[in-house]
Design a protein around this motif. Structure first.
Motif, PDB file in Angstrom:
ATOM      1  N   LYS A  78       0.853  -1.186   0.000  1.00  0.00           N
ATOM      2  CA  LYS A  78       0.000   0.000   0.000  1.00  0.00           C
ATOM      3  C   LYS A  78       0.884   1.229   0.000  1.00  0.00           C
ATOM      4  CE  LYS A  78      -3.696   2.454   0.647  1.00  0.00           C
ATOM      5  NZ  LYS A  78      -3.046   3.724   0.453  1.00  0.00           N
ATOM      6  N   ILE A  79       0.703   2.110  -1.011  1.00  0.00           N
ATOM      7  CA  ILE A  79       1.481   3.334  -1.125  1.00  0.00           C
ATOM      8  C   ILE A  79       0.505   4.502  -1.228  1.00  0.00           C
ATOM      9  CG2 ILE A  79       3.206   4.583  -2.490  1.00  0.00           C
ATOM     10  CD1 ILE A  79       3.996   1.746  -3.611  1.00  0.00           C
ATOM     11  N   SER A  80       0.603   5.445  -0.283  1.00  0.00           N
ATOM     12  CA  SER A  80      -0.307   6.585  -0.293  1.00  0.00           C
ATOM     13  C   SER A  80       0.239   7.718   0.558  1.00  0.00           C
ATOM     14  CB  SER A  80      -1.689   6.175   0.232  1.00  0.00           C
ATOM     15  OG  SER A  80      -1.593   5.826   1.596  1.00  0.00           O
ATOM     16  N   ILE A  81      -0.385   8.888   0.444  1.00  0.00           N
ATOM     17  CA  ILE A  81      -0.064   9.997   1.338  1.00  0.00           C
ATOM     18  C   ILE A  81      -0.847   9.808   2.634  1.00  0.00           C
ATOM     19  CG2 ILE A  81      -0.233  12.486   1.679  1.00  0.00           C
ATOM     20  CD1 ILE A  81       0.111  12.742  -1.384  1.00  0.00           C
ATOM     21  N   ALA A  82      -2.139   9.575   2.491  1.00  0.00           N
ATOM     22  CA  ALA A  82      -2.990   9.369   3.659  1.00  0.00           C
ATOM     23  C   ALA A  82      -3.861   8.142   3.427  1.00  0.00           C
ATOM     24  CB  ALA A  82      -3.868  10.590   3.915  1.00  0.00           C
ATOM     25  N   GLY A  83      -3.736   7.171   4.296  1.00  0.00           N
ATOM     26  CA  GLY A  83      -4.527   5.951   4.197  1.00  0.00           C
ATOM     27  C   GLY A  83      -3.702   4.779   4.660  1.00  0.00           C
ATOM     28  N   GLY A 124       7.577  -1.441   6.208  1.00  0.00           N
ATOM     29  CA  GLY A 124       7.269  -0.199   5.517  1.00  0.00           C
ATOM     30  C   GLY A 124       7.544   0.992   6.400  1.00  0.00           C
ATOM     31  N   PHE A 125       7.010   2.137   5.995  1.00  0.00           N
ATOM     32  CA  PHE A 125       7.250   3.380   6.708  1.00  0.00           C
ATOM     33  C   PHE A 125       6.025   4.278   6.644  1.00  0.00           C
ATOM     34  CE2 PHE A 125       9.403   6.975   8.353  1.00  0.00           C
ATOM     35  CZ  PHE A 125       8.911   8.058   7.665  1.00  0.00           C
ATOM     36  N   THR A 126       5.609   4.798   7.782  1.00  0.00           N
ATOM     37  CA  THR A 126       4.626   5.869   7.845  1.00  0.00           C
ATOM     38  C   THR A 126       5.110   6.865   8.881  1.00  0.00           C
ATOM     39  OG1 THR A 126       3.292   4.619   9.427  1.00  0.00           O
ATOM     40  CG2 THR A 126       2.602   4.537   7.136  1.00  0.00           C
ATOM     41  N   LEU A 127       4.976   8.147   8.569  1.00  0.00           N
ATOM     42  CA  LEU A 127       5.401   9.181   9.482  1.00  0.00           C
ATOM     43  C   LEU A 127       4.458   9.243  10.686  1.00  0.00           C
ATOM     44  CD1 LEU A 127       7.516  11.372   9.887  1.00  0.00           C
ATOM     45  CD2 LEU A 127       6.032  12.940   8.638  1.00  0.00           C
ATOM     46  N   PHE A 128       3.151   9.213  10.413  1.00  0.00           N
ATOM     47  CA  PHE A 128       2.134   9.220  11.460  1.00  0.00           C
ATOM     48  C   PHE A 128       1.240   8.003  11.284  1.00  0.00           C
ATOM     49  CE2 PHE A 128       3.147  13.672  10.615  1.00  0.00           C
ATOM     50  CZ  PHE A 128       3.565  14.072  11.876  1.00  0.00           C
ATOM     51  N   GLY A 129       1.385   7.027  12.126  1.00  0.00           N
ATOM     52  CA  GLY A 129       0.570   5.824  12.046  1.00  0.00           C
ATOM     53  C   GLY A 129       1.266   4.694  12.771  1.00  0.00           C
ATOM     54  N   GLY A 130       0.482   3.795  13.277  1.00  0.00           N
ATOM     55  CA  GLY A 130       1.048   2.690  14.040  1.00  0.00           C
ATOM     56  C   GLY A 130       0.881   1.361  13.341  1.00  0.00           C
ATOM     57  N   ARG A 172       3.179  -4.463   3.289  1.00  0.00           N
ATOM     58  CA  ARG A 172       4.121  -3.342   3.143  1.00  0.00           C
ATOM     59  C   ARG A 172       3.286  -2.078   3.021  1.00  0.00           C
ATOM     60  NH1 ARG A 172       5.826  -7.302  -0.677  1.00  0.00           N
ATOM     61  NH2 ARG A 172       7.666  -8.376   0.100  1.00  0.00           N
ATOM     62  N   ASN A 173       3.488  -1.141   3.960  1.00  0.00           N
ATOM     63  CA  ASN A 173       2.703   0.093   3.968  1.00  0.00           C
ATOM     64  C   ASN A 173       3.659   1.276   3.951  1.00  0.00           C
ATOM     65  OD1 ASN A 173       0.323   1.660   4.170  1.00  0.00           O
ATOM     66  ND2 ASN A 173       0.670   1.916   6.347  1.00  0.00           N
ATOM     67  N   TYR A 174       3.507   2.139   2.945  1.00  0.00           N
ATOM     68  CA  TYR A 174       4.362   3.317   2.804  1.00  0.00           C
ATOM     69  C   TYR A 174       3.480   4.545   2.671  1.00  0.00           C
ATOM     70  CZ  TYR A 174       7.662  -0.345   1.583  1.00  0.00           C
ATOM     71  OH  TYR A 174       8.429  -1.477   1.600  1.00  0.00           O
ATOM     72  N   GLY A 175       3.686   5.537   3.536  1.00  0.00           N
ATOM     73  CA  GLY A 175       2.897   6.749   3.450  1.00  0.00           C
ATOM     74  C   GLY A 175       3.258   7.732   4.537  1.00  0.00           C
ATOM     75  N   VAL A 176       2.521   8.838   4.563  1.00  0.00           N
ATOM     76  CA  VAL A 176       2.725   9.864   5.575  1.00  0.00           C
ATOM     77  C   VAL A 176       1.766   9.634   6.735  1.00  0.00           C
ATOM     78  CG1 VAL A 176       2.717  12.340   6.024  1.00  0.00           C
ATOM     79  CG2 VAL A 176       3.521  11.491   3.819  1.00  0.00           C
ATOM     80  N   PHE A 177       0.485   9.464   6.436  1.00  0.00           N
ATOM     81  CA  PHE A 177      -0.533   9.215   7.450  1.00  0.00           C
ATOM     82  C   PHE A 177      -1.181   7.856   7.191  1.00  0.00           C
ATOM     83  CE2 PHE A 177      -0.447  13.814   6.831  1.00  0.00           C
ATOM     84  CZ  PHE A 177      -0.266  14.253   8.120  1.00  0.00           C
TER      85      PHE A 177
END
Length: 116
Positions: A58-63, A79-85, A103-108
């Motif tokens: 999953k690749i997104s800005i928010a989600g 993966g990496f998210t700035l805000f998210g657990g 694999r989750n990549y995003g900001v939120f």
């Protein structure tokens, strides 16, 4: 767009707004890729036929990713998210059972895995 090669299948889901929601019986794709600026992935694989190794990217800005899996599956999250657990409910993984890689990549947005 679906790409089918031999016994492996990759399902691509690309959307500007919105995400992916999938539930129910049937064969789960070996690889699922969700690319959205805004939107998540909500997958219920508890009744699905799962390949020995299945991946969800999953690749997104928010989600984020919400995933329901059978209790005997081994779940690996990266993966990496700035805000998210990340939260994976404990289960009883079977060493010979399926492996699901998330694999989750995003900001939120985070990853939430439940078993059922």
């Amino acid at each position: 767009m679906t790409n089918t090669t031999s016994s492996q299948r990759t399902d691509w889901h690309v959307a500007l707004l919105g995400g992916l929601k999938r539930r129910g019986p049937g064969r789960a794709p070996a690889d699922t890729v969700v690319l959205t600026p805004l939107g998540g992935a909500d997958l219920d694989l508890s009744d699905a036929e799962i390949a020995p190794v299945t991946s969800v990217t999953k690749i997104s800005i928010a989600g984020g990713v919400r995933l329901r899996v059978p209790a005997e599956c081994t779940v690996e999250v990266e993966g990496f998210t700035l805000f998210g657990g990340r939260r994976v409910d404990p289960g009883t993984p079977d060493s010979s059972g399926p492996v699901i890689r998330v694999r989750n990549y995003g900001v939120f947005g985070g990853v939430r895995v439940t078993r059922g």
